[in-house]
Design an enzyme around this catalytic site. Structure first.
Site, mmCIF file in Angstrom:
data_model
loop_
_atom_site.group_PDB
_atom_site.id
_atom_site.type_symbol
_atom_site.label_atom_id
_atom_site.label_comp_id
_atom_site.label_asym_id
_atom_site.label_seq_id
_atom_site.Cartn_x
_atom_site.Cartn_y
_atom_site.Cartn_z
ATOM 1 N N TYR A 24 0.833 -1.202 0.000
ATOM 2 C CA TYR A 24 0.000 0.000 0.000
ATOM 3 C C TYR A 24 0.874 1.262 0.000
ATOM 4 C CZ TYR A 24 -2.993 3.812 1.397
ATOM 5 O OH TYR A 24 -3.622 5.040 1.435
ATOM 6 N N PRO A 77 1.463 14.825 3.817
ATOM 7 C CA PRO A 77 0.304 14.064 4.292
ATOM 8 C C PRO A 77 0.253 12.677 3.648
ATOM 9 C CG PRO A 77 -0.375 15.697 2.664
ATOM 10 C CD PRO A 77 1.082 15.921 2.909
ATOM 11 N N THR A 78 0.210 11.656 4.477
ATOM 12 C CA THR A 78 0.018 10.282 4.011
ATOM 13 C C THR A 78 -0.998 9.639 4.940
ATOM 14 O OG1 THR A 78 1.957 9.648 5.326
ATOM 15 C CG2 THR A 78 2.316 9.947 2.974
ATOM 16 N N GLY A 79 -1.719 8.664 4.435
ATOM 17 C CA GLY A 79 -2.792 8.056 5.218
ATOM 18 C C GLY A 79 -2.326 6.864 6.035
ATOM 19 N N SER A 106 -3.132 14.058 7.501
ATOM 20 C CA SER A 106 -4.034 13.671 6.418
ATOM 21 C C SER A 106 -5.481 13.551 6.897
ATOM 22 C CB SER A 106 -3.588 12.314 5.861
ATOM 23 O OG SER A 106 -4.541 11.785 4.972
ATOM 24 N N TYR A 130 -9.358 16.400 1.827
ATOM 25 C CA TYR A 130 -10.063 15.962 0.617
ATOM 26 C C TYR A 130 -11.498 16.454 0.771
ATOM 27 C CZ TYR A 130 -6.351 12.489 -0.235
ATOM 28 O OH TYR A 130 -5.154 11.873 -0.486
ATOM 29 N N THR A 156 -5.881 18.980 -1.289
ATOM 30 C CA THR A 156 -5.337 18.091 -2.320
ATOM 31 C C THR A 156 -6.229 18.155 -3.552
ATOM 32 O OG1 THR A 156 -4.221 16.625 -0.759
ATOM 33 C CG2 THR A 156 -4.775 15.707 -2.891
ATOM 34 N N LYS A 219 -2.296 21.473 -3.100
ATOM 35 C CA LYS A 219 -1.331 20.392 -3.341
ATOM 36 C C LYS A 219 -1.739 19.595 -4.578
ATOM 37 C CE LYS A 219 0.352 16.167 -1.014
ATOM 38 N NZ LYS A 219 -0.291 15.123 -1.833
ATOM 39 N N HIS A 243 1.338 13.215 -6.149
ATOM 40 C CA HIS A 243 0.798 12.215 -5.215
ATOM 41 C C HIS A 243 1.724 10.993 -5.127
ATOM 42 C CE1 HIS A 243 -3.218 12.122 -3.138
ATOM 43 N NE2 HIS A 243 -2.754 10.945 -2.799
ATOM 44 N N ASP A 274 7.037 17.890 -3.179
ATOM 45 C CA ASP A 274 7.230 16.576 -2.564
ATOM 46 C C ASP A 274 7.488 15.562 -3.677
ATOM 47 O OD1 ASP A 274 4.774 15.702 -3.676
ATOM 48 O OD2 ASP A 274 3.664 15.999 -1.824
ATOM 49 N N GLY A 275 7.846 14.332 -3.293
ATOM 50 C CA GLY A 275 8.040 13.273 -4.271
ATOM 51 C C GLY A 275 9.496 13.040 -4.629
ATOM 52 N N ILE A 277 12.267 12.670 -2.807
ATOM 53 C CA ILE A 277 13.383 13.196 -2.003
ATOM 54 C C ILE A 277 13.924 12.077 -1.115
ATOM 55 C CG2 ILE A 277 13.996 14.802 -0.134
ATOM 56 C CD1 ILE A 277 11.221 16.042 -1.992
#
Length: 348
Positions: A24, A77-79, A106, A130, A156, A219, A243, A274-275, A277
């Site tokens: 996931y 933010p991550t779930g 999140s 969201y 988002t 975002k 994302h 983000d993404g 790094i």
């Protein structure tokens, strides 16, 4: 095993997390082209370091929307943080406060906003939203976050529908029965993403501005056209994000899109990214190309999987040390000295 760099934490998480949780967190959309490109794009950027600059005293602090942070790395933010560590987002909030940086909580947290707030009073926290079909529930979330002292609202924009993440489909991903999407428990069936509102438009930013005094950060922006629209609709910040490659596959890497967005906004709002790094030198490259701060997603989860709050602090500390060293070796004694002159794109 000595944890020396972020890939050590990744290897640990892959080995010890349950497969369904690892899949996931690791998932990208479709062929995972964009997920992987986020990382590869940093490798195509080269430094132009300057020599014989006094770097005996280093200042790596910066400010985002007026709040000082100890260095320009926050937590994206991550779930579902309880999939990585039993205390979930409470541990994340504590680690961010201990390292004096920003944590974006999140909508899909496995702890309530109240629990996150109580775990780390005084920490710098933004809330990621969201917008759901049930607008009253979204409104209530925004107002709860503001009342609890969250200092920014992150909308988002890139998820009208959930991208196709093949491993999640194969695994029939669901949260374990003992975990809940705590902030939505009363309003929604757990984890039913189809309740996201695909009719959201730019006009909904005006609606959000009518609900709250919090600064709004958007975002998911990847183009100059949308960056212009964001500024025009009165946001205070933009997070250049795809994302983590989990939505539309074969879009641009975020570090490549950053240049276009920074040029479009011309300093009118703060721009973050983000993404991909994975090293302190990546942070330096992002700042050189105009980001005010970067946010890490998956590496924060790897830190949690390793040792909870302590593991996440280790991840942040490694990035902090690597960033300071990269800055010094490139000839910058303070964040204000970082600029586009420091980098060039490889011809390869």
């Amino acid at each position: 095993m000595a944890m020396v760099c972020l890939s050590d934490f990744e290897a640990y998480a892959k080995k010890y997390l349950p497969k369904i949780a690892w899949d996931y967190f690791a998932a990208g959309a479709d062929d995972c082209t964009t997920r992987d490109e986020n990382i590869l794009a940093y490798k195509r950027i080269r430094f132009r370091p300057r020599m014989l600059r006094d770097v005996s005293v280093m200042d790596i602090r910066t400010k985002i929307l007026g709040s000082e942070i100890s260095f320009p790395v926050g937590i994206a933010p991550t779930g579902f943080h309880q999939l990585a560590w039993p205390d979930g987002e409470k541990s994340t909030a504590r680690a961010a406060r201990a390292m004096n940086t920003c944590y974006i909580a999140s909508t899909y947290s496995t702890c309530t906003l109240e629990e996150i707030s109580a775990a780390a009073p005084g920490g710098l926290r933004w809330f990621q939203l969201y917008i759901h079909r049930n607008r009253a529930a979204s409104q209530q979330l925004v107002q709860r976050a503001e009342a609890l002292g969250f200092q920014g609202l992150v909308l988002t924009a890139d998820l009208p529908y959930t991208g196709k993440r093949r491993d999640d489909v194969r695994n029939g991903f669901r949260l374990p029965p003992h975990m809940k999407v705590k902030n939505l428990e009363r309003a929604f069936e757990v984890c039913k993403m189809s309740l996201l509102d695909p009719s959201v438009t730019w006009n909904d930013i005006y609606w959000l501005r009518s609900l709250t005094r919090l600064p709004i950060i958007i975002k998911g922006i990847l183009t100059r056209e949308d960056a212009e629209l964001a500024v025009r609709h009165g946001v205070q910040g933009i997070i250049v994000s795809n994302h983590g490659g989990r939505q539309l596959d074969e879009g641009p890497a975020t570090i490549d899109a950053l240049v276009e967005v920074v040029e479009a906004v011309r300093g009118r709002v703060e721009v973050y990214v983000d993404g991909g790094i994975r090293k302190g030198s990546d942070v330096l490259k992002a700042l050189a190309l105009g980001a005010k701060c970067v946010f890490i997603g998956r590496p924060a989860l790897w830190g949690l999987a390793y040792k909870g709050e302590e593991g996440l602090q280790d991840v942040l500390r490694i990035l902090q040390d690597e960033f300071r060293l990269s800055m010094a070796l490139a000839g910058c004694a303070s964040v204000s000295e970082i600029g586009q002159h420091l980098v060039q794109f490889s011809k390869l």
